[in-house]
Enzyme design. Sequence first.
Site, mmCIF file in Angstrom:
data_model
loop_
_atom_site.group_PDB
_atom_site.id
_atom_site.type_symbol
_atom_site.label_atom_id
_atom_site.label_comp_id
_atom_site.label_asym_id
_atom_site.label_seq_id
_atom_site.Cartn_x
_atom_site.Cartn_y
_atom_site.Cartn_z
ATOM 1 N N ARG A 146 0.853 -1.184 0.000
ATOM 2 C CA ARG A 146 0.000 0.000 0.000
ATOM 3 C C ARG A 146 0.889 1.234 0.000
ATOM 4 O O ARG A 146 1.898 1.286 0.703
ATOM 5 C CB ARG A 146 -0.931 0.020 1.224
ATOM 6 C CG ARG A 146 -2.132 -0.897 1.108
ATOM 7 C CD ARG A 146 -3.094 -0.410 0.036
ATOM 8 N NE ARG A 146 -4.319 -1.195 -0.061
ATOM 9 C CZ ARG A 146 -4.508 -2.180 -0.908
ATOM 10 N NH1 ARG A 146 -3.534 -2.543 -1.722
ATOM 11 N NH2 ARG A 146 -5.672 -2.816 -0.950
ATOM 12 N N HIS B 155 -0.672 0.369 -10.201
ATOM 13 C CA HIS B 155 -1.445 -0.455 -9.265
ATOM 14 C C HIS B 155 -2.094 -1.625 -10.000
ATOM 15 O O HIS B 155 -3.295 -1.912 -9.822
ATOM 16 C CB HIS B 155 -2.497 0.372 -8.537
ATOM 17 C CG HIS B 155 -2.888 -0.215 -7.207
ATOM 18 N ND1 HIS B 155 -3.247 0.554 -6.129
ATOM 19 C CD2 HIS B 155 -2.985 -1.506 -6.778
ATOM 20 C CE1 HIS B 155 -3.542 -0.219 -5.102
ATOM 21 N NE2 HIS B 155 -3.389 -1.481 -5.469
ATOM 22 N N GLU C 215 -3.277 8.073 -5.764
ATOM 23 C CA GLU C 215 -3.383 7.439 -7.080
ATOM 24 C C GLU C 215 -4.568 7.997 -7.850
ATOM 25 O O GLU C 215 -5.622 8.225 -7.243
ATOM 26 C CB GLU C 215 -3.545 5.916 -6.901
ATOM 27 C CG GLU C 215 -2.335 5.282 -6.221
ATOM 28 C CD GLU C 215 -2.485 3.786 -5.987
ATOM 29 O OE1 GLU C 215 -3.541 3.223 -6.356
ATOM 30 O OE2 GLU C 215 -1.559 3.185 -5.428
#
Length: 320
Positions: A231, A279, A260
């Site tokens: 994370r 991601h 993000e």
Amino acid sequence: MAKRKVVITQNIDENYINAIRELLQDWEVIAGKDSSIWSNHIKDAEIIVGWKKELASSVSEQESKVRWIQTWSAGVDSLPLEKLEARDIQLTSANGVHAYPISETIFALMLSLTRKIPEYVRNQQKKKWDHSGLKLEIHEKTIGILGIGAIGKETAKIAKAFGMRVIGVRNSLKNEENVDKIAVMDELHSVLPECDYVVNTLPLTNNTRNVFGAKEFSLMKISAFFINIGRGETVVEKELIHALQEEQIAGAGLDVFENEPLDQASPLWDMENVIITPHTAGSTEYYDKRVLEDIFIPNLKNYLTESKPFINVVDYGKGY
């Protein structure tokens, strides 16, 4: 009498819908990604499969009938955990679904950084024939894996194929196959100087937020690479950027970030010793199959007989 109801907030293959309906013959099964399909059914749903942020207010209300939520992701840090715990809602995650694709991504990043693949791609685009000082190998190096869950275990197994020494960092000292040395999080600072690669697979909890910052990067070898597929908020990003700019570490492979999408003004975009992926480390052609066949359907069978799921049950106290 109203039928019991399960809402699946994803588009899944009709074969899976039929398999679920066969198990839930007296239930109503609502499935589809478009919120217009399920939004009017949330308050009446006993089971929800796939978390959406717009569900938060409905499932927190006292009149909600939700007893169990199965997430579509491994991480649960985006859910209102305190409210769900207060309502005694059972929560299970998709932990384990990502072990293969993310471990593959980890080694793709490690190998690419080690063997200078990004630099050679840039040279290819310029039609430039240059050795670029390639010398590093991955074999027989030391890898430190923060978090020895499903992803960490698979990463350790692959590391052994490269003859690597594996150090695992976790909350307990329980031994693990393919891990040569186990350390607890309090020992992180003594472990970092040993590692040629530091791989962060940690979930985001109150204990892991900003766990990796200036001090931690200063303890790493200047020849070491940092990989983050856990994370983004477990790392102080500005301090990672500083460590890269000051060459305190050799480079980084990053799939997750504090914010993000990553801001276009971030210096990380232009660093030649950094590989950025959006991601996507867990993306795989087998995602739905693993969530449904390996987790949800076995959990559903147990829920119908024992009134509770048993796979990937989230510990609210730990946050994962």
